[in-house]
Design a protein around this motif. Structure first.
Motif, mmCIF file in Angstrom:
data_model
loop_
_atom_site.group_PDB
_atom_site.id
_atom_site.type_symbol
_atom_site.label_atom_id
_atom_site.label_comp_id
_atom_site.label_asym_id
_atom_site.label_seq_id
_atom_site.Cartn_x
_atom_site.Cartn_y
_atom_site.Cartn_z
ATOM 1 N N ASP A 175 70.901 -23.612 21.761
ATOM 2 C CA ASP A 175 72.223 -23.974 22.268
ATOM 3 C C ASP A 175 72.637 -22.967 23.337
ATOM 4 O OD1 ASP A 175 72.442 -26.125 20.546
ATOM 5 O OD2 ASP A 175 73.347 -24.919 18.957
ATOM 6 N N PRO A 217 75.170 -20.996 25.909
ATOM 7 C CA PRO A 217 76.578 -20.625 26.121
ATOM 8 C C PRO A 217 77.116 -21.276 27.398
ATOM 9 C CG PRO A 217 75.216 -18.695 25.679
ATOM 10 C CD PRO A 217 74.275 -19.838 25.903
ATOM 11 N N ILE A 218 78.416 -21.297 27.529
ATOM 12 C CA ILE A 218 79.060 -21.946 28.683
ATOM 13 C C ILE A 218 78.603 -21.318 30.001
ATOM 14 C CG2 ILE A 218 81.261 -22.361 29.849
ATOM 15 C CD1 ILE A 218 82.576 -22.546 27.128
ATOM 16 N N ILE A 219 78.514 -19.995 30.034
ATOM 17 C CA ILE A 219 78.113 -19.320 31.271
ATOM 18 C C ILE A 219 76.681 -19.681 31.653
ATOM 19 C CG2 ILE A 219 77.342 -17.223 30.059
ATOM 20 C CD1 ILE A 219 78.294 -15.641 32.523
ATOM 21 N N THR A 220 75.810 -19.850 30.648
ATOM 22 C CA THR A 220 74.421 -20.220 30.914
ATOM 23 C C THR A 220 74.342 -21.656 31.428
ATOM 24 O OG1 THR A 220 73.729 -18.750 29.136
ATOM 25 C CG2 THR A 220 72.094 -20.308 29.948
ATOM 26 N N GLN A 221 75.151 -22.539 30.824
ATOM 27 C CA GLN A 221 75.182 -23.931 31.274
ATOM 28 C C GLN A 221 75.622 -24.026 32.736
ATOM 29 O OE1 GLN A 221 77.517 -26.409 28.628
ATOM 30 N NE2 GLN A 221 76.693 -25.383 26.813
ATOM 31 N N PHE A 222 76.591 -23.187 33.078
ATOM 32 C CA PHE A 222 77.075 -23.186 34.466
ATOM 33 C C PHE A 222 75.967 -22.751 35.422
ATOM 34 C CE2 PHE A 222 78.845 -20.815 38.054
ATOM 35 C CZ PHE A 222 79.625 -21.800 38.638
ATOM 36 N N LYS A 246 73.303 -25.470 35.772
ATOM 37 C CA LYS A 246 73.775 -26.551 36.640
ATOM 38 C C LYS A 246 73.716 -26.109 38.118
ATOM 39 C CE LYS A 246 76.873 -28.783 33.324
ATOM 40 N NZ LYS A 246 78.286 -29.097 32.991
ATOM 41 N N ALA A 294 73.630 -14.469 31.836
ATOM 42 C CA ALA A 294 73.591 -15.881 31.429
ATOM 43 C C ALA A 294 72.225 -16.277 30.908
ATOM 44 C CB ALA A 294 73.971 -16.762 32.619
#
Length: 380
Positions: free
Chosen positions: A180, A182-187, A190, A367
């Protein structure tokens, strides 16, 4: 002896019948390098050598012969030979300069004034100083911006490399282990996908912008808009304004030394700055002076460009009738301010850009490593 010029007409599109059209000439592009064989550095050396030869008592024709024989570059040598031939044919140095695309209107009038007043050696010395100072000012600007631009370019390359090559390697590892993110990694992931998919689009946009800048760099309307925008940027606006005022005051000082009338000084010197806000202000100032208004009062109508200190010094110039000295002092003040501000800009930009680069790289690394810590705990 004062050179007589035609005053501006109310309708700028109409040239006066007969005689010399100063308006049309002043609206032409003033050359300071570019495709000219004589750039600022070359002009500084040329006028310096010419003034030294004239000071030593050598006749102008003999001085040009020495300069022709010592010049090794073909284009410069050709220009010098044309000057020499013009003198041999009974012409003047100013006439040959007027015909050459390598020299400016400003130089033509300065040399012409020197010839008619018998002060050619002094004028050539002043022209040498003028172009030497322009070279120094350009070096200051380049010195202030070189390191920040290198840091910025490095940041773009490093971030682009990480998004295009490093991040995808981590993404594959995360997918294989169903981690899963983290939000910073997803950013960042992307951003990496966007960069990979739209790389050529981004490249095309950048290339198009560079082409448009190059294509429209000499279009007056575009230049005017760009210069007005620059005056709205904090710190940069004062730096640019002072740099242009330094050029303007130096030009007026040189012309005033040659006893040129103040209105003619403004007409000629305004084109030297190549900065529309100052040029437009000087047009209004000239109109007011021609109507009988004092120079200092006319300048005071533009407080956004001309400081109270400058206005006060102009009042002193009016009272003492020492315009050349005052404008020379103004130039020295503006030049010192440009040096100070260029150092300030470099001192501020360098650490800021370095911090930005560090933050960008640090955010990408954090990230990527946050999921790795979670992955190691799952494996453990």
């Amino acid at each position: 002896m004062e050179i007589k010029f035609q005053n501006k007409t109310t309708n700028k599109k109409e040239a006066p019948s007969g005689g010399f059209d100063l308006n049309a000439l002043l609206q032409k592009e003033i050359r300071f390098g570019g495709k000219s064989s004589f750039n600022n550095k070359k002009k500084a050396a040329f006028y310096d050598e010419l003034s030294v030869l004239l000071e030593s008592g050598i006749h102008l024709k003999s001085a040009l012969e020495l300069l022709v024989n010592s010049e090794t570059k073909k284009k410069e040598n050709s220009d010098l030979q044309h000057m020499l031939q013009s003198l041999i044919d009974g012409g003047s140095l100013s006439a040959s300069i007027k015909k050459s695309s390598s020299f400016s209107t400003y130089e033509y009038y300065a040399i012409k004034i020197g010839e008619e007043t018998g002060e050619l050696k002094e004028i050539t010395r002043q022209l040498s100083d003028f172009y030497q100072r322009k070279v120094e000012q350009r070096s200051q600007i380049i010195g202030a911006l070189t390191y920040p631009l290198i840091v910025l370019l490095t940041a773009v390359i490093v971030v682009g490399f990480m998004l295009n090559f490093v991040v995808p390697l981590f993404v594959d590892i995360f997918k294989q282990n169903n981690v899963d993110l983290p939000i910073i990694t997803q950013f960042i992931v992307k951003a990496s996908h966007f960069f990979q998919e739209k790389f050529w689009v981004l490249f095309a946009i950048i290339a198009t912008c560079i082409f448009l800048i190059y294509y429209f760099k000499n279009v007056p309307k575009v230049i005017r808009i760009w210069q007005q925008l620059l005056l709205k940027i904090p710190i940069i606006n004062n730096y640019i304004k002072n740099a242009k005022l330094a050029q303007f005051t130096q030009a007026v000082s040189l012309l005033s030394h040659s006893k040129v009338d103040i209105t003619k000084c403004l007409q000629m010197a305004s084109n030297m700055v190549s900065f529309f806000p100052i040029i437009e202000a000087l047009e209004h100032i000239e109109e007011r002076i021609l109507k009988g208004e004092k120079v200092s009062l006319a300048f005071s109508k533009h407080p956004d460009l001309f400081s109270k200190k400058m206005i006060a010094l102009l009042k002193v110039a009016e009272e003492t009738n020492n315009t050349a000295y005052i404008f020379d002092k103004l130039y020295q003040q503006f030049n010192l301010e440009v040096k100070r501000q260029s150092k300030l800009i470099a001192d501020v930009l360098n650490p800021i850009l370095t911090i930005i680069v560090g933050l960008l790289v640090g955010i990408i690394l954090i990230a990527m490593y946050l999921p790795m810590f979670k992955l190691s705990s799952i494996i453990g």
